[in-house]
Design a protein around this motif. Structure first.
Motif, PDB file in Angstrom:
ATOM      1  N   GLN A 128      35.782  12.321  18.835  1.00 19.11           N
ATOM      2  CA  GLN A 128      34.657  12.671  17.988  1.00 19.11           C
ATOM      3  C   GLN A 128      34.669  11.841  16.701  1.00 19.11           C
ATOM      4  O   GLN A 128      33.624  11.365  16.234  1.00 19.11           O
ATOM      5  CB  GLN A 128      34.694  14.161  17.656  1.00 19.11           C
ATOM      6  N   ALA A 129      35.854  11.633  16.133  1.00 18.23           N
ATOM      7  CA  ALA A 129      35.966  10.830  14.914  1.00 18.23           C
ATOM      8  C   ALA A 129      35.565   9.382  15.186  1.00 18.23           C
ATOM      9  O   ALA A 129      34.849   8.759  14.386  1.00 18.23           O
ATOM     10  CB  ALA A 129      37.389  10.891  14.371  1.00 18.23           C
ATOM     11  N   LEU A 130      36.003   8.843  16.312  1.00 17.99           N
ATOM     12  CA  LEU A 130      35.654   7.468  16.658  1.00 17.99           C
ATOM     13  C   LEU A 130      34.154   7.316  16.922  1.00 17.99           C
ATOM     14  O   LEU A 130      33.529   6.352  16.489  1.00 17.99           O
ATOM     15  CB  LEU A 130      36.427   7.031  17.906  1.00 17.99           C
ATOM     16  N   ALA A 131      33.616   8.287  17.637  1.00 16.08           N
ATOM     17  CA  ALA A 131      32.215   8.198  18.051  1.00 16.08           C
ATOM     18  C   ALA A 131      31.246   8.316  16.881  1.00 16.08           C
ATOM     19  O   ALA A 131      30.103   7.856  16.954  1.00 16.08           O
ATOM     20  CB  ALA A 131      31.912   9.277  19.089  1.00 16.08           C
ATOM     21  N   THR A 132      31.678   8.924  15.791  1.00 15.47           N
ATOM     22  CA  THR A 132      30.791   9.121  14.637  1.00 15.47           C
ATOM     23  C   THR A 132      31.106   8.166  13.488  1.00 15.47           C
ATOM     24  O   THR A 132      30.592   8.324  12.393  1.00 15.47           O
ATOM     25  CB  THR A 132      30.897  10.575  14.129  1.00 15.47           C
TER      26      THR A 132
ATOM     27  N   GLN B 182      15.370   4.678  26.382  1.00 14.87           N
ATOM     28  CA  GLN B 182      15.686   5.694  27.392  1.00 14.87           C
ATOM     29  C   GLN B 182      15.925   7.014  26.678  1.00 14.87           C
ATOM     30  O   GLN B 182      15.980   7.061  25.447  1.00 14.87           O
ATOM     31  CB  GLN B 182      16.934   5.293  28.195  1.00 14.87           C
ATOM     32  N   ASP B 183      16.068   8.071  27.444  1.00 12.56           N
ATOM     33  CA  ASP B 183      16.361   9.379  26.876  1.00 12.56           C
ATOM     34  C   ASP B 183      17.836   9.424  26.468  1.00 12.56           C
ATOM     35  O   ASP B 183      18.712   9.404  27.342  1.00 12.56           O
ATOM     36  CB  ASP B 183      16.065  10.465  27.910  1.00 12.56           C
ATOM     37  N   PRO B 184      18.147   9.488  25.165  1.00 14.38           N
ATOM     38  CA  PRO B 184      19.555   9.456  24.742  1.00 14.38           C
ATOM     39  C   PRO B 184      20.375  10.619  25.278  1.00 14.38           C
ATOM     40  O   PRO B 184      21.559  10.446  25.602  1.00 14.38           O
ATOM     41  CB  PRO B 184      19.463   9.513  23.209  1.00 14.38           C
ATOM     42  N   GLY B 185      19.768  11.796  25.376  1.00 10.23           N
ATOM     43  CA  GLY B 185      20.495  12.955  25.877  1.00 10.23           C
ATOM     44  C   GLY B 185      20.900  12.783  27.322  1.00 10.23           C
ATOM     45  O   GLY B 185      22.062  13.057  27.689  1.00 10.23           O
ATOM     46  N   ARG B 186      19.968  12.328  28.152  1.00  7.98           N
ATOM     47  CA  ARG B 186      20.293  12.124  29.561  1.00  7.98           C
ATOM     48  C   ARG B 186      21.315  10.994  29.717  1.00  7.98           C
ATOM     49  O   ARG B 186      22.267  11.101  30.489  1.00  7.98           O
ATOM     50  CB  ARG B 186      19.023  11.798  30.345  1.00  7.98           C
ATOM     51  N   ALA B 187      21.109   9.916  28.952  1.00  4.91           N
ATOM     52  CA  ALA B 187      22.033   8.785  29.033  1.00  4.91           C
ATOM     53  C   ALA B 187      23.446   9.195  28.629  1.00  4.91           C
ATOM     54  O   ALA B 187      24.429   8.771  29.243  1.00  4.91           O
ATOM     55  CB  ALA B 187      21.537   7.639  28.144  1.00  4.91           C
ATOM     56  N   SER B 188      23.562  10.044  27.587  1.00  6.82           N
ATOM     57  CA  SER B 188      24.891  10.480  27.157  1.00  6.82           C
ATOM     58  C   SER B 188      25.568  11.288  28.260  1.00  6.82           C
ATOM     59  O   SER B 188      26.788  11.198  28.452  1.00  6.82           O
ATOM     60  CB  SER B 188      24.810  11.299  25.867  1.00  6.82           C
ATOM     61  N   GLY B 189      24.798  12.065  29.000  1.00  7.18           N
ATOM     62  CA  GLY B 189      25.355  12.814  30.132  1.00  7.18           C
ATOM     63  C   GLY B 189      25.902  11.885  31.202  1.00  7.18           C
ATOM     64  O   GLY B 189      26.979  12.132  31.754  1.00  7.18           O
ATOM     65  N   PHE B 190      25.167  10.798  31.472  1.00 11.70           N
ATOM     66  CA  PHE B 190      25.641   9.824  32.456  1.00 11.70           C
ATOM     67  C   PHE B 190      26.930   9.149  31.969  1.00 11.70           C
ATOM     68  O   PHE B 190      27.869   8.950  32.741  1.00 11.70           O
ATOM     69  CB  PHE B 190      24.570   8.757  32.709  1.00 11.70           C
TER      70      PHE B 190
ATOM     71  N   GLU C 270      25.489  10.963  22.403  1.00  8.85           N
ATOM     72  CA  GLU C 270      24.033  10.845  22.294  1.00  8.85           C
ATOM     73  C   GLU C 270      23.658  10.065  21.033  1.00  8.85           C
ATOM     74  O   GLU C 270      22.735   9.246  21.046  1.00  8.85           O
ATOM     75  CB  GLU C 270      23.399  12.231  22.269  1.00  8.85           C
ATOM     76  N   GLY C 271      24.389  10.310  19.931  1.00 10.53           N
ATOM     77  CA  GLY C 271      24.132   9.573  18.694  1.00 10.53           C
ATOM     78  C   GLY C 271      24.406   8.089  18.843  1.00 10.53           C
ATOM     79  O   GLY C 271      23.657   7.251  18.311  1.00 10.53           O
ATOM     80  N   ILE C 272      25.479   7.738  19.564  1.00 12.24           N
ATOM     81  CA  ILE C 272      25.784   6.322  19.807  1.00 12.24           C
ATOM     82  C   ILE C 272      24.648   5.666  20.585  1.00 12.24           C
ATOM     83  O   ILE C 272      24.185   4.569  20.240  1.00 12.24           O
ATOM     84  CB  ILE C 272      27.101   6.178  20.594  1.00 12.24           C
TER      85      ILE C 272
ATOM     86  N   SER D  52      29.716  -0.711  15.152  1.00 11.77           N
ATOM     87  CA  SER D  52      28.461  -0.801  15.885  1.00 11.77           C
ATOM     88  C   SER D  52      28.472   0.200  17.034  1.00 11.77           C
ATOM     89  O   SER D  52      29.546   0.684  17.433  1.00 11.77           O
ATOM     90  CB  SER D  52      28.280  -2.216  16.454  1.00 11.77           C
ATOM     91  N   PRO D  53      27.304   0.528  17.597  1.00 16.48           N
ATOM     92  CA  PRO D  53      27.282   1.437  18.755  1.00 16.48           C
ATOM     93  C   PRO D  53      28.151   0.953  19.911  1.00 16.48           C
ATOM     94  O   PRO D  53      28.813   1.757  20.575  1.00 16.48           O
ATOM     95  CB  PRO D  53      25.800   1.476  19.136  1.00 16.48           C
ATOM     96  N   VAL D  54      28.171  -0.353  20.134  1.00 21.45           N
ATOM     97  CA  VAL D  54      28.995  -0.890  21.227  1.00 21.45           C
ATOM     98  C   VAL D  54      30.476  -0.678  20.916  1.00 21.45           C
ATOM     99  O   VAL D  54      31.247  -0.234  21.782  1.00 21.45           O
ATOM    100  CB  VAL D  54      28.700  -2.392  21.447  1.00 21.45           C
ATOM    101  N   GLU D  55      30.877  -0.980  19.688  1.00 23.21           N
ATOM    102  CA  GLU D  55      32.280  -0.787  19.302  1.00 23.21           C
ATOM    103  C   GLU D  55      32.681   0.682  19.400  1.00 23.21           C
ATOM    104  O   GLU D  55      33.793   1.005  19.830  1.00 23.21           O
ATOM    105  CB  GLU D  55      32.501  -1.293  17.880  1.00 23.21           C
ATOM    106  N   ARG D  56      31.792   1.578  18.991  1.00 27.18           N
ATOM    107  CA  ARG D  56      32.094   3.005  19.055  1.00 27.18           C
ATOM    108  C   ARG D  56      32.232   3.480  20.493  1.00 27.18           C
ATOM    109  O   ARG D  56      33.107   4.293  20.817  1.00 27.18           O
ATOM    110  CB  ARG D  56      31.009   3.801  18.321  1.00 27.18           C
ATOM    111  N   LEU D  57      31.382   2.961  21.370  1.00 28.06           N
ATOM    112  CA  LEU D  57      31.458   3.357  22.777  1.00 28.06           C
ATOM    113  C   LEU D  57      32.740   2.840  23.417  1.00 28.06           C
ATOM    114  O   LEU D  57      33.398   3.553  24.194  1.00 28.06           O
ATOM    115  CB  LEU D  57      30.233   2.829  23.521  1.00 28.06           C
ATOM    116  N   LEU D  58      33.126   1.608  23.076  1.00 31.00           N
ATOM    117  CA  LEU D  58      34.367   1.054  23.616  1.00 31.00           C
ATOM    118  C   LEU D  58      35.583   1.817  23.086  1.00 31.00           C
ATOM    119  O   LEU D  58      36.553   2.031  23.818  1.00 31.00           O
ATOM    120  CB  LEU D  58      34.476  -0.435  23.254  1.00 31.00           C
ATOM    121  N   ALA D  59      35.530   2.211  21.807  1.00 30.71           N
ATOM    122  CA  ALA D  59      36.633   2.991  21.230  1.00 30.71           C
ATOM    123  C   ALA D  59      36.744   4.344  21.920  1.00 30.71           C
ATOM    124  O   ALA D  59      37.851   4.849  22.165  1.00 30.71           O
ATOM    125  CB  ALA D  59      36.420   3.173  19.731  1.00 30.71           C
ATOM    126  N   PHE D  60      35.606   4.927  22.229  1.00 36.71           N
ATOM    127  CA  PHE D  60      35.582   6.190  22.958  1.00 36.71           C
ATOM    128  C   PHE D  60      36.278   6.022  24.304  1.00 36.71           C
ATOM    129  O   PHE D  60      37.155   6.810  24.682  1.00 36.71           O
ATOM    130  CB  PHE D  60      34.130   6.628  23.157  1.00 36.71           C
TER     131      PHE D  60
END
Length: 204
Positions: A78-82, A155-163, A140-142, A87-95
């Motif tokens: 959660q700390a990494l993702a927020t 795209q729908d961020p909520g649905r994408a975050s679920g995927f 979803e925020g990322i 950048s969003p890409v860096e946060r997603l990779l850290a996750f």
């Protein structure tokens, strides 16, 4: 609730936490299957009867340690993702990197095995849902930030975050051992980012 009742509850919570921490330490040293209740109470410095005031069986404390492990991962993720300094890409990779580290300790691998036993399926699913509920808004925020910056396709961020969560959640189901995790994580990062529409270079 009066002060005396509150103090008693606080002491119980502290003692339970001490037992869970002692169990985790012994699991790290001996492994889950080789650890006995006697080992845990010896590590905690309490009488065996005290253990049974808080846990009915060894499996109960195993589940408590597993819950602590999942909670720790969720807090870090959660700390990494927020972290808006990335950048969003860096946060997603850290996750993804943090998720891939689950099972890095020998006792965690033991816990994961215990966790996937059929008789523990209910608690496995419950904890998985709790982790998803906590982390889904951050993911979803990322995705939303990536869309706003033109890094991801609309795209729908909520649905994408679920995927995304489903993909990362399956990581340990598709590898046969820790040695496969780094390569599988790299492949998963590429799969997810390309699926979100990212066209740039994917850092390794």
């Amino acid at each position: 609730m009066n002060i005396e009742t509150s103090d008693r509850q606080t002491r119980r919570e502290i003692r339970r936490k001490e037992l869970v921490e002692a169990a985790a330490a012994v699991f790290l040293d001996k492994g889950v299957s080789a650890t006995s209740v006697d080992d845990i109470v010896r590590g905690a410095g309490v009488a065996k009867g005290t253990f049974y005031l808080y846990f009915g069986t060894k499996d109960d404390v195993v589940n408590a340690v597993a819950e602590r492990m999942v909670e720790g991962v969720a807090n870090r993720v959660q700390a990494l993702a927020t972290d808006r300094d990335r950048s969003p890409v860096e946060r997603l990779l850290a996750f993804g990197a943090e998720v891939s580290q689950v099972g890095g300790e020998p006792y965690e691998l033991d816990l994961i095995e215990v966790f996937h036993r059929p008789e523990n399926r209910a608690i496995h699913d419950r904890m998985g849902y709790q982790a998803l509920a906590r982390l889904a808004p951050a993911i979803e925020g990322i995705v939303a930030d990536g869309i706003d910056l033109g890094l991801f396709r609309p795209q729908d961020p909520g649905r994408a975050s679920g995927f995304v969560m489903a993909c990362f959640g399956s990581l340990h189901e598709v590898v046969t051992g820790p040695h496969e995790v780094p390569q599988a994580t790299a492949e998963l990062n590429s799969f997810i980012l390309r699926g979100l529409g990212y066209q740039g270079e994917i850092p390794t």
